[in-house]
Design an enzyme around this catalytic site. Structure first.
Site, short mmCIF file in Angstrom:
data_model
loop_
_atom_site.label_atom_id
_atom_site.label_comp_id
_atom_site.label_asym_id
_atom_site.label_seq_id
_atom_site.Cartn_x
_atom_site.Cartn_y
_atom_site.Cartn_z
N SER A 132 0.84 -1.20 0.00
CA SER A 132 0.00 0.00 0.00
C SER A 132 0.88 1.25 0.00
O SER A 132 0.51 2.27 -0.60
CB SER A 132 -0.92 0.00 1.21
N ASP A 180 8.36 -3.12 -5.85
CA ASP A 180 6.96 -2.71 -5.71
C ASP A 180 6.59 -1.66 -6.75
O ASP A 180 5.59 -1.78 -7.46
CB ASP A 180 6.72 -2.18 -4.30
C1 GLA Z 1 9.28 -4.45 0.84
C2 GLA Z 1 10.18 -3.54 0.00
C3 GLA Z 1 10.53 -4.22 -1.30
C4 GLA Z 1 11.12 -5.60 -1.05
C5 GLA Z 1 10.22 -6.40 -0.12
C6 GLA Z 1 10.80 -7.73 0.28
O1 GLA Z 1 8.05 -4.62 0.22
O2 GLA Z 1 9.52 -2.34 -0.26
O3 GLA Z 1 11.41 -3.41 -2.04
O4 GLA Z 1 12.42 -5.48 -0.54
O5 GLA Z 1 9.90 -5.69 1.06
O6 GLA Z 1 10.92 -8.57 -0.81
#
Ligand code: GLA
Length: 446
Positions: A132, A180
Site C-alpha cells: 500500500s 513494488d
Molecule cells: C518491501 C520492499 C521491497 C522488497 C520487499 C521484500 O516490500 O519495499 O522493495 O524489498 O519488502 O521482498
C-alpha cells in the site's frame, strides 16, 4: 470501493474552490516469489492486483499540497511544495506524497513548484505486505505528473518512473528495492512480472489459469516505515555487510580494482560469475555461521565507525554475531528459485511453482529470519487446506501469505484456513481476511 464518479463528487464537496478533478489509480501487488532480493539487484516475481489506491486531484496555484483521505482515520495534511520539502515524523502518511513530489521536482529539474489538492481512497489493506505504501507513492506521482502536464509513457516512461519512485521511497527511511514500484507501474492482466534490476527489466510470465492466487492476511500489521523499520532494514544491512566481506575476498582473488556495489554484481557486474562460482566465493568470504562485529572489522581492516557508516548503520549486533552465512544462503537459493519459477510459469507447471513457493517460505523463515509464529501457522494451515504452494509475501514479520490453490479447491481452502488459523489459532471471530488475487494492469488514469 468508491467509484470514480462518486470520488469526484466527494472531491468537489471537500475542495469546493478547486477546478475539475481527474482521477488516477495505482494497484497493490503480491509477490509470488523472490523476497528481499530487489535491493541486492537480484530478481523477483510479483504481480499487480485489483485492489488499488485512487486519487482525485486538481492543481492549485499557491504551491500548497493538501491531502485528504476518504477514511477519517487519516489526518488532513497540507505542506508547501518546494525544491527541498521537509520530511514529517517517521510513520506519517504524507511522507509518501512528499517522497514522490520531491523526486519528480528533482528528476524533472523543476524550478517552479505547483500545488495540488488530493482526495484519496483505497480498498488495499494497509501494512498487510501488499505494498500500500508504494501504491500511494506511485499514485501521488501520477497525480503530480498530471498537474505538471507531463504524460506517462511519453514524457516519462513507466520504467523511468519506477526507478525514480524506488529511489524516492528511501526518503521515508526504508532501504527497500524497486520491486513494488516496478510492478505497480508495469503489471499486466493475467501475468506476473519477472523483474531484474540495475537497470530495471520486466519480463511477463502468465499466471496459471486453472489455479487461484489466494492472499491471506495474517492480521499482524507491519508498519514498514514506522515500528517495523529497523526490523525491515536489518535485511538490507546484513546483505550489505556480507557484500563488503565478499568484495574483500574477491579483491584478494581477482585484484584490488574489483568493486561490488551489491550482491547482484557477482553475476551481473564485471565479474560475471556462474552460480557455482558465486557460491564458492561466498563460502570462502564467509566461512562460518556467524561473525561478530569485531571479526568483521578485523577482516575488512576498518573501524566499527567505518563499518557502521558503510554497511550497517544503527543495526544491533545479535548475541553471538551476525548470521551472515544464512542470510547469504537465502540470497543464493532464492535467486535460483525465482529463475526456475519464471520457467515453471512459462511452462504452465503450477505444481513446480508450488514447490518453489514452499521452499521459498522455508528459506525466508530459517535463513533470512523474516517469518513469525503467525505466518508459519498460516502457511501450515494453507498447505493442509489444499494449497500446492504457500509462503509469506512482502517484507515479512507479519502481513500476508500468498497461496497457489487449484481452482476447484478454493472454497475448501478458505473454509480450512478460516477454521484452523483464524478461529483456532488467532481466535478471530470476524470475516476471514482472505481474497483471490487477480493479476491486473499497472497504474494509470481513469
Ligand atoms: C518491501 C520492499 C521491497 C522488497 C520487499 C521484500 O516490500 O519495499 O522493495 O524489498 O519488502 O521482498
Amino acid at each position: 470501493m468508491i467509484d470514480v464518479e462518486e470520488l469526484k463528487r466527494r472531491f468537489r464537496e471537500c475542495y469546493p474552490e478547486a477546478g475539475e478533478a481527474f482521477v488516477c489509480r495505482a494497484p497493490g501487488r503480491v509477490n509470488l516469489i523472490g523476497e528481499h532480493m530487489d535491493y541486492n539487484g537480484l530478481p523477483v516475481l510479483p504481480m499487480a492486483i485489483a485492489q488499488e489506491i485512487r486519487i482525485a486531484f486538481a492543481p492549485r496555484t499557491d504551491g500548497v499540497i493538501t491531502m485528504q483521505n476518504v477514511d477519517p482515520n487519516y489526518p488532513r495534511v497540507r505542506f508547501e511544495n518546494s525544491d527541498d520539502i521537509e520530511r514529517s515524523g517517521a510513520g506519517s502518511w504524507e511522507n509518501y506524497c512528499k517522497a514522490a513530489v520531491q523526486s519528480l521536482n528533482r528528476n524533472l529539474e523543476k524550478t517552479s513548484f505547483p500545488g495540488m489538492d488530493l482526495l484519496i481512497t483505497a480498498d488495499l489493506p494497509v501494512a498487510a505486505g501488499l505494498s500500500s505504501s508504494s501504491a500511494l507513492v506511485v499514485a501521488c506521482a501520477l497525480a503530480y505528473l498530471g498537474v505538471l502536464d507531463q504524460t506517462l509513457g511519453r514524457d516519462v516512461s513507466r520504467l523511468e518512473l519506477a526507478d525514480m519512485m524506488a529511489r524516492a521511497e528511501q526518503y521515508v527511511g526504508t532501504r527497500g528495492g524497486g520491486m513494488d514500484q516496478t510492478v505497480i507501474l508495469n503489471g499486466e492482466a493475467g501475468h506476473a512480472c519477472k523483474i531484474d534490476f540495475f537497470p530495471i527489466r520486466v519480463e511477463l510470465a502468465p499466471v496459471p489459469d486453472d489455479y487461484a492466487i489466494v492472499v491471506c492476511d495474517s492480521l499482524v500489521k507491519v508498519e514498514k516505515s514506522g515500528a517495523a523499520l529497523a526490523r525491515f532494514n536489518a535485511g538490507p544491512w546484513a546483505c550489505r555487510l556480507a557484500c563488503g566481506l565478499i568484495e574483500q575476498q574477491a579483491r584478494e582473488e581477482f585484484g584490488d580494482e574489483v568493486e561490488l556495489k551489491r550482491l547482484g554484481d557477482l553475476w551481473f557486474g564485471p565479474l560475471c560469475l556462474t552460480h557455482d562460482e558465486a557460491r564458492g566465493l561466498c563460502e570462502r568470504a564467509i566461512p562460518k555461521e556467524t561473525m561478530t562485529l569485531a571479526e568483521v572489522c578485523a577482516r575488512l581492516g576498518q573501524t566499527e565507525e567505518m563499518v557502521r557508516r558503510r554497511y550497517i548503520d544503527t543495526m544491533q549486533e545479535p548475541e553471538g554475531g551476525f548470521p551472515l552465512q544464512r542470510r547469504l544462503r537465502h540470497q543464493l537459493t532464492e535467486f535460483k528459485r525465482v529463475e526456475t519459477a519464471r520457467d515453471a510459469l512459462q511452462a504452465g507447471d503450477a505444481e513446480e511453482m508450488g514447490r518453489l513457493m514452499n521452499a521459498s517460505h522455508a528459506s525466508c523463515a530459517d535463513d533470512f529470519g523474516i517469518s513469525s509464529r503467525e505466518l508459519d501457522a498460516l502457511v501450515a494451515a494453507a498447505r493442509e487446506s489444499g494449497a500446492v504452494g504457500s509462503r509469506l509475501t512482502g517484507a515479512g514479520f507479519g502481513g500476508a501469505t500468498v497461496n497457489l490453490v487449484p481452482l476447484e479447491k478454493v472454497e475448501a481452502f478458505i473454509a480450512g484456513v478460516t477454521a484452523s488459523y483464524y478461529h483456532d489459532f488467532l481466535k478471530h471471530a470476524g470475516e476471514p481476511p482472505i481474497f483471490v488475487a487477480e493479476a491486473r494492469s499497472g497504474a494509470d488514469y481513469y
